[in-house]
Design a protein around this motif. Structure first.
Motif, PDB file in Angstrom:
ATOM      1  N   VAL A  16     -31.112   9.850  12.596  1.00  0.00           N
ATOM      2  CA  VAL A  16     -30.433   8.723  13.232  1.00  0.00           C
ATOM      3  C   VAL A  16     -28.974   9.132  13.316  1.00  0.00           C
ATOM      4  O   VAL A  16     -28.294   9.251  12.293  1.00  0.00           O
ATOM      5  N   LYS A  18     -25.517   8.079  14.820  1.00  0.00           N
ATOM      6  CA  LYS A  18     -24.732   7.042  15.476  1.00  0.00           C
ATOM      7  C   LYS A  18     -23.484   7.622  16.129  1.00  0.00           C
ATOM      8  O   LYS A  18     -22.795   8.455  15.549  1.00  0.00           O
ATOM      9  N   THR A  21     -20.936   3.766  20.357  1.00  0.00           N
ATOM     10  CA  THR A  21     -21.668   2.573  20.784  1.00  0.00           C
ATOM     11  C   THR A  21     -23.183   2.773  20.793  1.00  0.00           C
ATOM     12  O   THR A  21     -23.929   1.808  20.690  1.00  0.00           O
ATOM     13  N   ALA A  23     -26.723   5.290  19.610  1.00  0.00           N
ATOM     14  CA  ALA A  23     -27.251   6.208  18.599  1.00  0.00           C
ATOM     15  C   ALA A  23     -28.395   7.004  19.211  1.00  0.00           C
ATOM     16  O   ALA A  23     -29.065   6.545  20.136  1.00  0.00           O
ATOM     17  N   THR A  40     -28.776   1.370  21.297  1.00  0.00           N
ATOM     18  CA  THR A  40     -27.487   0.882  20.802  1.00  0.00           C
ATOM     19  C   THR A  40     -27.431   0.945  19.275  1.00  0.00           C
ATOM     20  O   THR A  40     -28.458   0.872  18.597  1.00  0.00           O
ATOM     21  N   ASN A  41     -26.209   1.074  18.763  1.00  0.00           N
ATOM     22  CA  ASN A  41     -26.010   1.019  17.312  1.00  0.00           C
ATOM     23  C   ASN A  41     -26.491  -0.328  16.771  1.00  0.00           C
ATOM     24  O   ASN A  41     -27.039  -0.395  15.675  1.00  0.00           O
ATOM     25  N   GLU A  42     -26.307  -1.383  17.544  1.00  0.00           N
ATOM     26  CA  GLU A  42     -26.746  -2.715  17.135  1.00  0.00           C
ATOM     27  C   GLU A  42     -28.266  -2.748  16.942  1.00  0.00           C
ATOM     28  O   GLU A  42     -28.763  -3.333  15.971  1.00  0.00           O
ATOM     29  N   VAL A  44     -30.172  -0.184  16.171  1.00  0.00           N
ATOM     30  CA  VAL A  44     -30.447   0.581  14.948  1.00  0.00           C
ATOM     31  C   VAL A  44     -30.263  -0.316  13.726  1.00  0.00           C
ATOM     32  O   VAL A  44     -31.107  -0.344  12.824  1.00  0.00           O
ATOM     33  N   ASP A  45     -29.176  -1.075  13.715  1.00  0.00           N
ATOM     34  CA  ASP A  45     -28.900  -1.963  12.582  1.00  0.00           C
ATOM     35  C   ASP A  45     -29.921  -3.097  12.492  1.00  0.00           C
ATOM     36  O   ASP A  45     -30.418  -3.410  11.411  1.00  0.00           O
ATOM     37  N   ASP A  46     -30.237  -3.720  13.645  1.00  0.00           N
ATOM     38  CA  ASP A  46     -31.194  -4.834  13.663  1.00  0.00           C
ATOM     39  C   ASP A  46     -32.569  -4.409  13.164  1.00  0.00           C
ATOM     40  O   ASP A  46     -33.251  -5.160  12.470  1.00  0.00           O
ATOM     41  N   ALA A  48     -33.031  -1.817  11.216  1.00  0.00           N
ATOM     42  CA  ALA A  48     -32.816  -1.141   9.929  1.00  0.00           C
ATOM     43  C   ALA A  48     -33.482   0.232   9.928  1.00  0.00           C
ATOM     44  O   ALA A  48     -34.175   0.601   8.976  1.00  0.00           O
ATOM     45  N   LYS A  50     -34.059   4.096   9.536  1.00  0.00           N
ATOM     46  CA  LYS A  50     -33.522   5.153   8.681  1.00  0.00           C
ATOM     47  C   LYS A  50     -34.512   6.309   8.615  1.00  0.00           C
ATOM     48  O   LYS A  50     -35.701   6.151   8.899  1.00  0.00           O
TER      49      LYS A  50
END
Length: 68
Positions: A16, A18, A21, A23, A40-42, A44-46, A48, A50
């Protein structure tokens, strides 16, 4: 989760990366094949996401290009 897309390739996240803006997420689908997706990085975060997670590369396209 069910999807209408029929091209779903299960695998394991191996990277992953990043950027500012977006990833790049790399999924090892076996037999030495790795699928790379830019999201989007968002996202990836939403999700989670990894390294080591099981995930699916879902491909929905109207065109498939072939090169040789």
């Amino acid at each position: 989760m069910k999807l209408s897309a029929r091209n779903q390739l299960d695998g394991t996240i191996v990277a992953v990366e990043k950027g500012q803006t977006t990833a790049r997420v790399k999924i090892d689908i076996g037999h030495g094949l790795v699928i790379t997706s830019s999201i989007t990085n968002e996202a990836v975060d939403d999700l989670a996401l990894k390294v080591g997670d099981k995930a699916a590369a879902v491909i929905k396209a109207s065109d498939v290009m072939i090169g040789k």
